[in-house]
Write a protein that holds these residues in place. Structure first.
Motif, short mmCIF file in Angstrom:
data_model
loop_
_atom_site.label_atom_id
_atom_site.label_comp_id
_atom_site.label_asym_id
_atom_site.label_seq_id
_atom_site.Cartn_x
_atom_site.Cartn_y
_atom_site.Cartn_z
N TYR A 839 0.83 -1.20 0.00
CA TYR A 839 0.00 0.00 0.00
C TYR A 839 0.86 1.25 0.00
CZ TYR A 839 -3.52 -3.44 1.19
OH TYR A 839 -4.33 -4.54 1.17
N MET A 840 2.03 1.19 0.60
CA MET A 840 2.94 2.32 0.58
C MET A 840 3.41 2.62 -0.85
SD MET A 840 4.79 4.62 2.18
CE MET A 840 4.95 4.18 3.91
N VAL A 841 3.72 1.58 -1.62
CA VAL A 841 4.15 1.77 -3.00
C VAL A 841 3.00 2.32 -3.84
CG1 VAL A 841 4.99 0.60 -5.06
CG2 VAL A 841 5.92 0.00 -2.83
N ASP A 842 1.80 1.78 -3.64
CA ASP A 842 0.63 2.30 -4.38
C ASP A 842 0.40 3.78 -4.06
OD1 ASP A 842 0.27 -0.12 -5.50
OD2 ASP A 842 -1.34 -0.77 -4.14
N TYR A 843 0.56 4.15 -2.81
CA TYR A 843 0.37 5.55 -2.40
C TYR A 843 1.41 6.45 -3.07
CZ TYR A 843 0.72 9.65 0.61
OH TYR A 843 0.81 10.93 1.08
N LEU A 844 2.67 6.01 -3.09
CA LEU A 844 3.72 6.83 -3.70
C LEU A 844 3.49 7.00 -5.19
CD1 LEU A 844 6.84 5.38 -1.84
CD2 LEU A 844 5.75 7.59 -1.49
N LEU A 845 3.06 5.92 -5.85
CA LEU A 845 2.77 6.03 -7.28
C LEU A 845 1.61 7.00 -7.52
CD1 LEU A 845 3.10 2.29 -8.34
CD2 LEU A 845 4.61 4.15 -8.99
N GLY A 846 0.60 6.92 -6.65
CA GLY A 846 -0.52 7.85 -6.80
C GLY A 846 -0.12 9.28 -6.55
N GLN A 847 0.74 9.52 -5.57
CA GLN A 847 1.19 10.87 -5.28
C GLN A 847 2.00 11.43 -6.44
OE1 GLN A 847 -0.84 11.74 -2.66
NE2 GLN A 847 0.93 12.89 -1.90
N ALA A 848 2.87 10.57 -7.03
CA ALA A 848 3.72 11.04 -8.12
C ALA A 848 2.89 11.41 -9.34
CB ALA A 848 4.75 9.98 -8.47
N SER A 849 1.93 10.57 -9.67
CA SER A 849 1.10 10.84 -10.85
C SER A 849 0.18 12.03 -10.62
CB SER A 849 0.28 9.60 -11.22
OG SER A 849 -0.55 9.25 -10.13
N GLY A 850 -0.22 12.29 -9.35
CA GLY A 850 -1.11 13.41 -9.07
C GLY A 850 -0.41 14.75 -9.19
N LYS A 851 0.91 14.77 -8.97
CA LYS A 851 1.65 16.02 -9.02
C LYS A 851 2.24 16.30 -10.40
CE LYS A 851 2.91 16.22 -4.14
NZ LYS A 851 4.00 16.27 -3.18
N LYS A 852 1.88 15.50 -11.36
CA LYS A 852 2.42 15.67 -12.72
C LYS A 852 1.88 16.97 -13.33
CE LYS A 852 0.68 13.02 -15.71
NZ LYS A 852 0.32 11.84 -16.50
N THR A 853 2.71 17.74 -13.95
CA THR A 853 2.31 19.00 -14.59
C THR A 853 2.49 18.90 -16.09
OG1 THR A 853 4.51 19.91 -14.34
CG2 THR A 853 2.94 20.33 -12.55
N ALA A 854 1.77 19.76 -16.80
CA ALA A 854 1.84 19.72 -18.27
C ALA A 854 3.12 20.34 -18.78
CB ALA A 854 0.63 20.45 -18.86
N SER A 855 3.63 21.30 -18.05
CA SER A 855 4.82 22.00 -18.53
C SER A 855 6.06 21.15 -18.38
CB SER A 855 5.00 23.30 -17.75
OG SER A 855 6.22 23.91 -18.11
N SER A 856 6.91 21.21 -19.35
CA SER A 856 8.17 20.47 -19.28
C SER A 856 9.33 21.38 -18.90
CB SER A 856 8.46 19.80 -20.63
OG SER A 856 8.56 20.80 -21.63
N ASP A 857 9.02 22.60 -18.54
CA ASP A 857 10.06 23.55 -18.15
C ASP A 857 10.67 23.14 -16.81
OD1 ASP A 857 11.73 25.59 -17.84
OD2 ASP A 857 10.20 27.17 -17.70
N THR A 858 11.93 23.00 -16.78
CA THR A 858 12.58 22.55 -15.54
C THR A 858 12.47 23.59 -14.44
OG1 THR A 858 14.68 23.42 -16.32
CG2 THR A 858 14.21 21.10 -16.76
N LYS A 859 12.41 24.91 -14.85
CA LYS A 859 12.27 25.92 -13.82
C LYS A 859 10.91 25.82 -13.16
CE LYS A 859 15.47 29.26 -15.87
NZ LYS A 859 15.63 30.63 -16.43
N ALA A 860 9.91 25.55 -13.98
CA ALA A 860 8.56 25.42 -13.42
C ALA A 860 8.46 24.22 -12.50
CB ALA A 860 7.53 25.32 -14.55
N LEU A 861 9.19 23.18 -12.85
CA LEU A 861 9.17 21.99 -11.99
C LEU A 861 9.97 22.20 -10.71
CD1 LEU A 861 9.60 19.16 -14.62
CD2 LEU A 861 7.59 19.61 -13.23
#
Length: 902
Positions: A839-861
């Motif tokens: 469940y910890m791994v599932d949570y981390l995967l969900g957190q990572a995908s939820g914070k995904k942004t459309a911009s590929s600008d490294t400064k924005a990230l």
């Protein structure tokens, strides 16, 4: 089947007499148990018994400040010096008389022994690892000097912290100050003023004060000072300065006398144990009572404090109690007690991890084999417990007692859930349980019938009649089809209790039946009779197949009261208890003698005789009596010298008249050596025996500290490391390490071998070492965090030496069993770890995908490099990857860390 069983541990007895010792780090406690020494690891909660055995009960033990040498002395003054880390006996030595006090100096260079009223100072034998200056002596024991000024036995010796002076406390009502070497201006000093024998004397931390404690409960503070009221200016010379009593304190314990005391100079703590089982903890020099506690029903014989002053250890020999108390938290660190009376029966649990013992004191104790501790005690029986047996499935234990009840115990909840009784009052002497656990049968000496109950309902199902004498033994067939009973009417009967007719087949014997054992395949039974014969019968044909005359094998040891030699005494010539081995190829038998015999069932040959005890404090361990101990009034061991003792409590005789068993922990009436029960472990790698000494365990796979194999002058730890690190010859280095058999060296070589070379090393590895390597790898698999590395070794061993392992399955069955246990344990742990972290791994995967942004600008990230400045572009290795791919890659790389966090 392997027969090279060796003594590995002693359970069932935790303290007998003498003094207790803490190790220098305070984590281990040394306790004399009869003629052996048991070491209790108080941190890991384990215990083990040192392999040596004295010829008499141990009276004093001493340990060097480094903790590497243990000196144990028996009642006759025979001493054994042992290397504790390696558990190897170094020297045997005789002090020529009984030792009443023993103490090592803080420097580790000297020790003082009190021999009655004489005091002897000795050099400590030097060892290369003792870290003491000076060359090795040629003689192991060298006497430094002797003092003979005391008028009675010396009871306690204490050193000053600088090892220049020591105190001796004696029964002659005085304590004395001695110097190790002649000191300018110092003369040996007498501290007199007590009205009863002095129990102990100690220096304070600054060595300006001396505390003495006497038997009547008086505590005196001594200081080196002038006469009361005299100023230093009035002194004429140094003769006016001397040790004087400046304070007197008294323990108020009514009529109880002080039995033992200990003082901790660092924290100024004084502990006193009294004859009523109470101990008191006091702070010096103000004599403030911290607390008192009643810990025993009888007197406390010895008390000691560990180096940090946190733990107090108490020993009470009357009840065989050993206690370790943490006074700050007011809790027990260790609380153990052996059986008060003789053990009658024992049985292994089905998983082989525990042993259950039943005794005449009405208690049932469950002992953990790995730790050596008693984990639970049942006290519901009101009289001696005569038999105990497990159901084949589940954790259900059945016991029979002389109080007329058979009880069933749940060993998961530790409770008595069923009690079986007969219509009339009987004392049950034997019992058997059906393998299914549905039916329990018991026999009595009072009645000639066999009673059978239902375990589910507790109701009496039937009474089997047919015997014409008391029933002495019962046994169910392992397949559950038949019940065999043995009686004093010289017959054994085979009962078909589950058939409608309930017929019985009598087997006629030449003497009274003592015990019956079923072979594990249910096709054969062994019967032991009073005339010393072992007869083997076929169950299907009810005919005797073979027999063994065991009278000469079991007879051994002459009791004090015997008028004939051991070979001609009739009372010892029979086996009271017999058991088959796990594979049915051997029979283990014990009786009222010092021998346990192991017979081959197929060839009827005596394979091995195990000597239970060489302790001369027990009756029946000598083949011939010493004529020096035979007087006109009878054997010296039976003369009552108790009435001549100087102390009142020692003159009082509390023993039962005519009692021959007595208390095995007190050893006052010379108990007779005997074996009341034997049992093989379910794995067949060990067996245990209930004896007068305690619960003895003999095993095949006892690990020894140092067992050199094929050694020569060129093989040393230094040369092994040179081969490993310079020549990179991993095979040769591993073989050299196994020849030296040093645990640390083997581990270093084992972990230094690259995983790519494991297959090549194992393929060329000599087969003579394969079993040892297999066992070592299995042990590493259970302990080491290098999971894949150990599994690669196991796979290589099975692949490269599979044919040899199959051909020698009988020789390596223990090693293969250990490997299977280690692999299954690892599998269970990995499965549990994966389940907990899923469940910890599932949570981390969900957190990572939820914070995904459309911009590929490294400064924005917000990505930054190691120096903290914003990154201009993605690293070259990650070019062309989307943000999803990068996140998944980071998670994959860090997944091991996340799992490790749990």
């Amino acid at each position: 089947m392997k027969t090279d069983f060796k003594f590995s541990n002693l359970l069932g007895t935790v303290y007998c007499q003498g003094n207790l010792l803490f190790s220098p780090d305070g984590t281990h406690l040394y306790s004399p148990v009869g003629n052996r020494v048991t070491v209790f690891n108080l941190v890991d909660n384990k215990s083990y018994t040192l392999p040596f055995a004295h010829r008499k009960n141990i009276s004093r033990i001493g340990l060097t400040p480094q903790g590497n040498l243990l000196l144990s002395v028996d009642e006759d003054g025979q001493a054994i010096l042992t290397n504790v880390p390696r558990r190897v006996v170094l020297y045997h030595f005789s002090f020529k008389s009984a030792v009443t006090a023993l103490s090592f100096s803080p420097s580790g260079r000297y020790f003082v022994a009190g021999l009655g009223r004489k005091i002897e100072v000795w050099h400590v034998p030097s060892t290369p690892d003792s870290n003491v200056e000076g060359d090795l002596e040629f003689a192991p024991f060298v006497r430094h000097h002797t003092h003979t000024q005391h008028f009675d036995d010396v009871r306690h010796i204490e050193w000053s912290s600088d090892s220049r002076f020591f105190l001796s406390a004696s029964k002659d009502l005085t304590a004395r100050i001695w110097s190790l070497n002649p000191e300018e201006g110092f003369t040996p000093t007498v501290l007199s003023g007590h009205r009863q024998g002095v129990v102990g004397a100690w220096f304070s931390k600054d060595q300006e004060t001396i505390y003495t404690v006497s038997k009547d409960g008086a505590v005196f503070d001594w200081k080196y000072t002038t006469k009361p009221g005299m100023d230093e200016d009035e002194m004429v010379d140094d003769s006016d300065m001397r040790w004087r009593i400046v304070n007197r304190h008294y323990f108020m314990q009514n009529s109880a006398t002080l039995r033992c005391a200990a003082f901790h100079a660092e924290s100024n703590l004084l502990v006193a144990g009294f004859s009523n089982g109470i101990f008191g903890l006091y702070e010096m020099p103000d004599f403030n009572m911290i607390h008192t506690l009643s810990i025993s029903q009888n007197e406390i014989d010895f008390v000691t404090i560990n180096k940090s002053g946190e733990w107090l250890a108490f020993g009470a020999s009357k009840l065989g109690q050993l206690l370790v108390w943490e006074w700050q938290s007011e809790s027990y660190i260790l609380k153990q007690q052996g059986h008060f009376d003789a053990m009658n029966a024992l049985v292994y649990s089905p998983d082989g991890q525990r042993i259950v013992t039943a005794a005449d004191d009405g208690k049932i104790k469950v002992w953990d084999i790995e730790s050596g501790f008693c984990i639970v005690t049942f006290t519901e029986h009101t009289s001696g417990v005569t038999a105990c047996e497990f159901a084949k499935k589940g954790n259900v234990l059945f016991t029979a007692s002389l109080d007329g009840s058979v009880r069933a115990w749940d060993l998961i909840r530790y409770r008595n859930f069923r009690t079986f009784t007969a219509p009339e009052r009987l004392s049950f002497s034997c019992m058997a349980v059906d393998p299914s656990g549905e039916v329990v049968a018991a026999g009595s000496i009072d009645s000639f019938d066999i009673h059978i109950w239902s375990v589910q309902t507790g109701q009496l199902l039937d009474r089997l009649s047919g015997h014409e004498g008391p029933v002495s033994s019962l046994a169910f067939a392992p397949n559950g089809g038949l019940l065999v009973s043995g009686s004093w009417d010289r017959t054994a009967r085979i009962w078909s209790i589950f058939n409608r007719t309930q017929t019985s087949e009598p087997l006629q014997l030449q003497s009274d039946v003592l015990d019956i054992a079923f072979r594990p395949d249910s096709s054969q039974i062994a019967i032991s009779t009073l005339d010393g014969q072992l007869s083997f019968w076929s169950v299907s044909e009810a005919q005797q197949i073979s027999g063994v005359d065991g009278r000469r094998d079991v007879s051994g040891g002459r009791r004090i009261t015997d008028r004939r030699t051991a070979a001609n005494v009739a009372g010892t010539k029979s086996f009271n208890t017999i058991r088959y081995s796990t594979d049915g190829s051997c029979l283990l038998a014990g009786g009222n003698s010092k021998y346990i015999c192991l017979y081959s069932v197929t060839t009827m040959v005596l394979l091995k005789k195990f000597t239970v005890s060489v302790n001369l404090s027990l009756s029946g361990t000598q083949e011939f009596l010493n004529s020096k101990l035979l007087t006109e009034a009878g054997p010296a061991g039976l003369l009552d010298e108790q009435g001549e003792a100087s102390d009142l409590e020692d003159r009082i005789d509390r023993s039962l008249p005519g009692s021959k068993r007595g208390d095995p922990s007190a050893r006052r009436r010379t108990p007779e050596v005997r074996v009341t029960g034997v049992a093989f472990s379910p794995s067949g790698s060990a067996f245990c025996a209930a004896s007068t000494e305690g619960l003895l365990i003999y095993s095949l796979d006892s690990t020894v500290q140092f067992d050199p194999f094929d050694l020569n002058m060129e093989i040393t730890p230094a040369s092994t490391l040179a081969v490993l690190e310079r020549e990179k010859d991993y095979l040769k280095a591993l073989v050299m390490a196994f020849r030296l058999n040093e645990a640390g060296l083997i581990q270093r070589v084992f972990q230094a071998i690259p995983y790519t070379d494991i297959g090549l090393v194992v393929e060329q590895f000599p087969t003579v070492y394969v079993a040892r390597l297999l066992r070592y790898v299995a042990a590493q698999t259970e302990q080491s965090p290098h999971v894949e590395f150990c599994l690669l070794w196991i796979k290589a061993l099975v692949d490269k030496h599979g044919a040899w392992l199959t051909a020698n399955r009988g020789k390596v069955d223990v090693e293969l069993r250990v490997v299977a246990r280690a692999v299954s344990k690892m599998r269970d742990e990995i499965r549990r770890l994966a389940d907990e972290n899923m469940y910890m791994v599932d949570y981390l995967l969900g957190q990572a995908s939820g914070k995904k942004t459309a911009s590929s600008d490294t400064k924005a990230l917000g990505w930054r490099d190691e120096e903290g400045s914003p990154m201009k572009a993605l690293p070259s290795s990650n070019k062309g990857l989307s943000l999803d791919d990068l996140i998944q890659q980071d998670i994959a790389e860090d997944q091991e860390e996340w799992i490790g966090l749990e």
